[in-house]
Design an enzyme around this catalytic site. Structure first.
Site, PDB file in Angstrom:
ATOM      1  N   TYR A   1      35.937 -14.955   1.004  1.00 39.44           N
ATOM      2  CA  TYR A   1      36.922 -15.835  -0.005  1.00 39.44           C
ATOM      3  C   TYR A   1      37.820 -16.298   1.255  1.00 39.44           C
ATOM      4  CZ  TYR A   1      35.141 -11.590  -2.114  1.00 39.44           C
ATOM      5  OH  TYR A   1      34.762  -9.963  -2.686  1.00 39.44           O
TER       6      TYR A   1
ATOM      7  N   ASP B   1      35.042  12.468 -12.726  1.00 41.39           N
ATOM      8  CA  ASP B   1      33.824  11.544 -12.977  1.00 41.39           C
ATOM      9  C   ASP B   1      34.361  10.459 -13.954  1.00 41.39           C
ATOM     10  OD1 ASP B   1      31.403  10.833 -13.137  1.00 41.39           O
ATOM     11  OD2 ASP B   1      30.623  12.220 -13.646  1.00 41.39           O
TER      12      ASP B   1
ATOM     13  N   ILE C   1      35.647 -12.723   4.595  1.00 40.79           N
ATOM     14  CA  ILE C   1      34.961 -13.829   5.205  1.00 40.79           C
ATOM     15  C   ILE C   1      34.337 -14.822   4.484  1.00 40.79           C
ATOM     16  CG2 ILE C   1      32.509 -13.295   5.415  1.00 40.79           C
ATOM     17  CD1 ILE C   1      32.375 -14.391   8.162  1.00 40.79           C
TER      18      ILE C   1
ATOM     19  N   LYS D   1      32.303   8.389 -15.228  1.00 40.11           N
ATOM     20  CA  LYS D   1      31.050   8.636 -16.034  1.00 40.11           C
ATOM     21  C   LYS D   1      31.346   9.970 -17.363  1.00 40.11           C
ATOM     22  CE  LYS D   1      28.079   6.819 -12.832  1.00 40.11           C
ATOM     23  NZ  LYS D   1      27.042   6.652 -12.404  1.00 40.11           N
TER      24      LYS D   1
ATOM     25  N   ARG E   1      34.558  -2.060 -19.393  1.00 39.04           N
ATOM     26  CA  ARG E   1      33.183  -1.214 -19.955  1.00 39.04           C
ATOM     27  C   ARG E   1      33.542   0.664 -20.171  1.00 39.04           C
ATOM     28  NH1 ARG E   1      30.663  -5.846 -16.770  1.00 39.04           N
ATOM     29  NH2 ARG E   1      30.563  -4.353 -14.708  1.00 39.04           N
TER      30      ARG E   1
ATOM     31  N   HIS F   1      33.244 -10.618   0.842  1.00 43.39           N
ATOM     32  CA  HIS F   1      33.482 -10.394   1.185  1.00 43.39           C
ATOM     33  C   HIS F   1      34.583 -10.873   1.795  1.00 43.39           C
ATOM     34  CE1 HIS F   1      32.404  -5.955   1.486  1.00 43.39           C
ATOM     35  NE2 HIS F   1      30.935  -6.200   1.505  1.00 43.39           N
TER      36      HIS F   1
ATOM     37  N   ASP G   1      41.719  -9.718   2.897  1.00 40.31           N
ATOM     38  CA  ASP G   1      41.484  -8.290   2.364  1.00 40.31           C
ATOM     39  C   ASP G   1      43.239  -7.711   2.670  1.00 40.31           C
ATOM     40  OD1 ASP G   1      38.781  -8.450   1.998  1.00 40.31           O
ATOM     41  OD2 ASP G   1      38.737  -7.167   3.513  1.00 40.31           O
TER      42      ASP G   1
END
Length: 370
Positions: A133, A63, A131, A65, A94, A129, A159
């Protein structure tokens, strides 16, 4: 026994979807130890154990977090050659797992970042997504029938070709550099740029005046009658790629294309008419009948096979091009090596205890990580 070519390389993969896992699969297929870190309650497609993109990994759940989990990731990465992550720019920072932090702890680390738009630039923070890019790079403009709309080639170009495969190449290039110099670095892999690189030959054609901006009118985009797919009498399809003169001559012989109009092979003015005639002729026989007709002739011909047909095809069977893992048929690792084996694909259950204990974590530390 010769080991796989990437044996001894350790990669940490922060769980994601699509191109990141594909990069991890490629590295794992060729012998890298890939430790995939997933969310504890990951319910996305990436959590499916039989997903080919997730094969041959060691998987743990943390996890991110939890401060203890962040500390654990840092500790694991200190032992790694590379890390793969596919978040939007700034997310890893972050979390406290940005490249500045991890490279400070492991100066030889190769930090692979997989995004659509890249880490910088005005589009960098935006979602997208495949398409989107390949649309932005100009690649999507080239795909589709004459007079029709742009037709995306599922998600192969952004991708996987321009993303996951490009990142795998970049990771290995940077790891070789780190092994020579001791200097790690960030690999900023943007699918929009990767898809542009895949179009390099077409940009060359265009620069030489040999490629039109009008879709479906060029040599390799369905414009030419001798480089296209055709429907057969049984509603199946065949492919023709008779570009070179000797292959085109063989095509003419097999299909008895005797008129003078067939001689001007590279004159695009005649392509629509000749294509229409080939379309009619291919519909006079079944796909198997055309396979028999073309057998033994060097035409650059192949039937268009469905998934199950491809698995059963004699050439693919002889090459062991497909394997079954956990009941799921999937492509075998590629390419092949003359001296080194690739990894036999396998699924591995998530196992925090075994993986973390091997990495030096005590039972008490593992318990705190859930």
């Amino acid at each position: 026994m010769t080991t796989p070519p990437l044996h001894g390389i350790r990669i940490v993969e922060i769980a994601g979807i699509g191109p990141g896992p594909f990069c991890g699969m490629m590295l794992a297929d060729h012998g890298a130890e890939v430790i995939r870190i997933e969310r504890p309650a990951d319910s996305t497609v990436t959590a499916i154990a039989a997903d080919p993109l997730l094969r041959s990994r060691r998987t743990i759940a943390l996890d991110l977090k939890n401060p203890d989990a962040i500390a654990a990731v840092k500790r694991i990465v200190e032992t790694a050659d590379g890390l793969i992550e596919g978040f939007r720019p700034g997310v890893m920072e972050r979390l406290g797992l940005g490249p500045d932090v991890l490279l400070a702890a492991n100066p030889k680390l190769v930090y692979g970042r997989m995004t659509g738009w890249g880490q910088t630039g005005p589009m960098a923070p935006q979602p997208g997504h495949d398409i989107n890019y390949i649309a932005q790079s100009g690649a999507l403009h080239a795909y589709g029938a004459a007079g029709g709309k742009p037709q995306f080639p599922i998600n192969m170009v952004g991708d996987f070709g321009g993303g996951g495969m490009m990142l795998a190449f970049g990771m290995l290039a940077a790891i070789l550099h780190a092994q020579r110099t001791g200097e790690g670095q960030v690999v900023d892999c943007a699918m929009t740029e990767g898809s542009a690189v895949l179009m390099s030959m077409i940009w060359g054609f265009r620069g030489a005046g040999r490629w039109s901006d009008r879709r479906g009118t060029n040599l390799l985009d369905g414009g030419a009658h001798f480089y296209d797919t055709y429907e057969t009498a049984d509603s199946k399809w065949v492919s023709i790629g008779a570009i070179e003169p000797q292959f085109y001559a063989a095509l003419r012989r097999v299909m008895q294309l005797d008129g003078d109009e067939w001689s001007a092979q590279f004159d695009p003015r005649g392509w629509p008419t000749l294509k229409a005639r080939l379309t009619e002729q291919f519909r006079t026989k079944t796909r198997d009948e055309w396979c028999d007709a073309f057998a033994g002739h060097e035409v650059c011909f192949a039937p268009v096979l469905g998934f199950d047909e491809a698995v059963a095809d004699p050439h693919n069977v002889a090459r062991k091009a497909f394997v079954e893992v956990a009941g799921v048929t999937q492509p075998a690792p590629a390419p092949r090596y003359s001296a080194s084996p690739t990894v036999v694909p396998a699924t591995t259950p998530r196992d925090n205890g075994a993986v973390l204990s091997e990495l030096g974590f005590t039972p008490e530390e593992i318990a705190r990580l859930g």
